[in-house]
Each structure stands twice: as C-alpha cells, then as structure tokens.
Write an enzyme that holds these catalytic residues in place. Structure first.
Site, PDB file in Angstrom:
ATOM      1  N   HIS A 125      -6.259   2.437   1.725  1.00  0.00           N
ATOM      2  CA  HIS A 125      -5.488   3.629   2.097  1.00  0.00           C
ATOM      3  C   HIS A 125      -6.029   4.339   3.348  1.00  0.00           C
ATOM      4  CE1 HIS A 125      -3.549   2.869  -1.603  1.00  0.00           C
ATOM      5  NE2 HIS A 125      -4.375   3.514  -2.392  1.00  0.00           N
TER       6      HIS A 125
ATOM      7  N   ASP B 293       0.880  -1.161   0.000  1.00  0.00           N
ATOM      8  CA  ASP B 293       0.000   0.000   0.000  1.00  0.00           C
ATOM      9  C   ASP B 293       0.919   1.213   0.000  1.00  0.00           C
ATOM     10  OD1 ASP B 293      -1.604   2.197   0.708  1.00  0.00           O
ATOM     11  OD2 ASP B 293      -2.977   0.977   1.872  1.00  0.00           O
ATOM     12  N   HIS B 294       0.963   1.933  -1.122  1.00  0.00           N
ATOM     13  CA  HIS B 294       1.988   2.976  -1.234  1.00  0.00           C
ATOM     14  C   HIS B 294       1.786   4.103  -0.228  1.00  0.00           C
ATOM     15  CE1 HIS B 294      -1.103   4.816  -3.870  1.00  0.00           C
ATOM     16  NE2 HIS B 294      -0.557   5.963  -3.516  1.00  0.00           N
TER      17      HIS B 294
END
Length: 505
Positions: free
Chosen positions: A265, A202-203
């Site tokens: 996110h 998950d960036h």
C-alpha cells in the site's frame, strides 16, 4: 472561493473523463474462490451489486461462488442478499434484486482435491451453455497465500484455463512474504497465466482520490506551477488506523506492518504521488513510469537501516476514551512477539524530478485517528520575523480516507492583531456518491484495464527495497520501540527529520 472550514464540492470521477482509453465489456463467467469469506461478504458482493445498479456488469454474467462446505444455490443467494443488506453503500432495491441474485451459483470445493476442479469445470461449462456465454473466465482468489499456487496449477491441469475466450486472474495480497517467495510465487503463476492476464489487486489503488492523482496536473493546468518540484520541501504519506490486530493475529503476527502495509500500500502511494503526468499517456506507459519510480528508490543498507527507519509496537493505552490492551496481550499473539505494528521511514527517489526531496512514510495500528493522506509541504524561507508574525509553511493535502478531499493551507493576516493565521481552502467530494475501491477495480478487471493493478516488476522492485529491512529485523539491527495505543506512534519517529526543520503533519 470559500475559505475557512467551508468547502467546494467536486467529483473526482469527472477529472478522468476524456483521459481513459477504450475498454469493452464482454459476457463472462466470474469464479470466486473464497465466496464464504469475510472479504466476499463485506466488499465483493456489494461491489458487484453496485456495479449492477450502475449498469456496469456484462449483459450476461455467470457468478460462481466456491466454499468448502455444502450450500444450495438458494441458500447461497440468500447469503449474498444478507451481505448486501449489511454492507452495500446503497440501499438494496427490490426492483432487479432477484435478477441480480439469480446470476449466482454455488459450488462446494476443496482446493486440494482434483475431483473438485472437474466438478467446477462442469458447472462453468453448463452455465456457459445455458446462458450462451463465450468462454471468457475471470478467476478471483480470495484465499490464503498457501492455496494460490495449488489452485492455479490445478486450474491449468484440469483444463478450466484452456478456453476459447480470454482468461484473467485476480490475486489478493500478500504476494509473497519476502523477495524470494514473491519470485517463486510469480514463477508458479506464470506457468498458467501470462503477465497481462494477472491482476494483482491492491485496494488502495482503487480509491478514487488515488486514481485521480495521475491526471491531476493534466486535468488542472493551474496545479502544474503549484506542484513545481523546486517549490516542494518534502512529501509525507500516512496510513494510520485506530483498530488493533483484531482477529487477524494468525496472519498479522507473521507479517507485521512492513509486509501488511508498507511493501504494497504505502509504496504504491509513493509511486502514484510521484508520477503526476503533464500529458495524456496510455495505461501501459503509466505502469512503466510507476516502475521507474520504484526502481529509483534509494536503497537502504541493512547496516544503516536504523538511520532511515523506525519500527514500533503498540502497548496498552486508550483510544477515544476506551482502555485497550497492548499488542502482546491481544488474543492469538505470542507474548514474546517482536512484530512491528508501526513503521516509519525516510526515503529518496533518485531521479531528476525528485532529487533531494525526502518522502516520509508511516503507518500504524492503534493510532490516535484513522486517516490515509498525502501531505505536500512547500518550501518557506522564513525569517525570525516571519515566525513571530505567525507565518507557517504552505501545505497541499490529499485526504484519501475516511473522506476524500483536497486542502490547501495558506497564510492570511488577521487585521485585528496584524499577525498571520493559517487558513484552509477545502475542496471536498460527495463521498456518498463515490464508488467503493472494489467496484472500480472489479470493473477494470472485467474490461481488461490493468492500469490500477500491480505489475510484477513493481512488486519485485518493492520487495528488493524492502528485503534489506527484513534482514535488519532478523539480525536485530532495528530496535522495536513501544508506543501507547491512542498515540501518534513512537517518539523516535521524529528523529527521521534530523536537521531538517520539518515535523509530521
């Protein structure tokens, strides 16, 4: 201390020094599925190059890119170079460039054909023998969700995953489309990889400011008293975008904001905001604490979802002076689409630390500004006299993107008017020197540090919280509100504050 619009620079990375565990880099093979895709060009190749410039790649590494069409090694290396020229955060340096590009090889690959895996296996083993690399293999799946299970099962049956070294799998979101599909996907992955070998990326967890949240109190004891939960009235997390669906309609019209942004996110940001630590603990203990947070989220029943959730879809409007069409007029979007491009919710964490403190989360496309930030609003028992004098709530803001900063809003009296004015104390980073999220995450995966990757239990618990909302969507229990492009979202989102004297910051 500097006040007003001035700032004090700090380096987020320095906060982490002394608090990391020991991780060791080993020579390896990096196998990239989807090497001709947009993510590889824009993010992964530049991330690998900047790690190379920083001396953070293994001494010897074989990077094998896979794509459907034929391409020679030389042409592939040229494509990598063009990606660096276009997207690297630092200028490409002539010195060492050829050494970096020579690490790359290309393999024409069809994930549905067994012979492709045998050919790939040969290339991997030949390069390992040529370079003297142990059988340490890192697989990165930058592919569509439908191919994840196909690839991992064939990696196992072909023998590619049967190594004398370690093996690790990085898998991109979406991790399932609901609770049932996520569980099935994890069950399938677990046939080939163990949980400690799976790195769900998950960036948002790679952003330096987000990584800094866990050690904020530990590195800055003065903040311990400032972040006393008894003094916090609410927490707001916003991830707004000015862009629309762009070329992603085929995926987005099936996912919407709730699957594209919220389940992963935003709930990860909730976890990271809520776990700030007063003492040094291990990476495994951090993940356990994150699971405790998401497990403590108060469930929202589908029948009551309308009281806690607002969903919306952008209509035509204007962003920064440019007229824009509504979501239903975007190329590839069904004209009768009920897909949400905006999501806002009020949620509670039912544990002793956060009891009674509401978290407000929101995300949307075609909003008035691009910003990801966490706002902590402090209690302020203001009287009518205070309001007349201009006193406003104190705020602590963590700006995650597009810039990285910490800001504190305080009230200061203006001697000329005898009224109070809000003043910002800003601590800003030198964002140009900060590594990109994918740099930090790729490095962590290479050394085996899974701290900032999603554990399966986090994913499952997130889907458990989301699932009733998906059912409310399907049963039309949650209205879909319209909002003009270039706005802050539907007016109905303000109703989430109900009787509380709060507002969106």
């Amino acid at each position: 201390m500097n006040y007003g619009n001035s700032s004090v620079e700090f380096d987020v990375k320095d906060q982490l020094i002394g608090f990391q565990e020991e991780w060791f880099m080993q020579d390896m093979t990096f196998i990239l599925f989807g090497a001709t895709g947009d993510l590889a060009q824009r993010k992964l190749f530049p991330a690998l190059y900047n790690l190379y410039l920083d001396g953070k790649l293994p001494d010897t590494i074989s990077i094998i890119g896979l794509g459907r069409n034929y391409c020679s090694n030389e042409d592939f290396q040229s494509k990598v170079e063009r990606a660096l020229q276009a997207y690297s955060r630092r200028a490409v340096q002539p010195s060492g460039l050829q050494d970096f590009l020579f690490k790359f090889r290309y393999c024409a690959f069809d994930a549905t054909v067994k012979e492709s895996y045998h050919h790939l296996h040969e290339i991997i083993e030949n390069r390992e023998q040529e370079l003297g690399i142990p059988q340490n293999r890192l697989f990165y799946l930058s592919v569509g969700p439908s191919l994840v299970d196909v690839i991992t099962s064939n990696l196992n049956s072909s023998g590619i995953c049967q190594t004398k070294g370690w093996k690790r799998l990085i898998v991109e979101k979406p991790f399932g489309s609901d609770l049932e599909t996520a569980r099935q996907l994890n069950k399938n992955l677990s046939k080939t990889f163990s949980e400690d070998e799976i790195y769900r990326i998950d960036h948002y967890l790679g952003k330096p400011m987000v990584q800094n949240l866990e050690t904020l109190v530990l590195a800055n004891p003065a903040l311990k008293s400032l972040l006393d939960h008894n003094q916090i009235s609410n927490v707001q997390i916003t991830a707004s975008e000015t862009v629309g669906v762009e070329t992603r309609a085929d995926y987005y019209d099936k996912a919407g904001a709730i699957r594209d942004m919220v389940q992963n996110h935003l709930l990860q940001l909730v976890m990271m905001t809520a776990i700030y630590l007063p003492e040094k603990i291990t990476s495994n203990e951090i993940r356990v604490k994150k699971m405790e947070i998401v497990d403590s989220l108060r469930p929202v029943l589908k029948e009551n979802a309308y009281k806690h959730v607002v969903r919306g879809q952008y209509a035509s409007g204007e962003v920064q002076g440019t007229p824009l069409v509504g979501y239903k007029e975007e190329p590839g979007v069904d004209v009768s689409s009920k897909t949400d491009t905006y999501f806002a919710a009020r949620l509670y964490i039912d544990n002793p630390s956060w009891s009674g403190i509401p978290f407000y989360i929101r995300t949307g496309k075609r909003m008035d500004q691009k910003s990801t930030r966490i706002v902590i609003e402090f209690k302020n028992k203001m009287t009518d006299s205070d309001v007349l004098q201009g006193i406003t709530p104190n705020l602590l803001i963590f700006e995650i993107s597009p810039n990285e900063s910490i800001s504190l809003r305080v009230n200061m009296k203006d001697p000329s008017s005898n009224r109070f004015e809000p003043v910002w104390i800003n601590f800003s980073t030198n964002s140009e020197s900060l590594p990109e999220a994918y740099e930090l995450l790729l490095f962590d995966a290479m050394v085996g540090n899974s701290t900032f990757f999603s554990h399966w239990k986090e994913v499952e618990l997130s889907w458990e919280w989301i699932q009733p909302l998906l059912e409310a969507y399907q049963e039309n229990l949650l209205p879909l509100h319209s909002y003009p492009a270039g706005s802050t979202g539907p007016e109905e989102a303000n109703q989430l504050f109900q009787s509380n004297p709060f507002k969106w910051w």
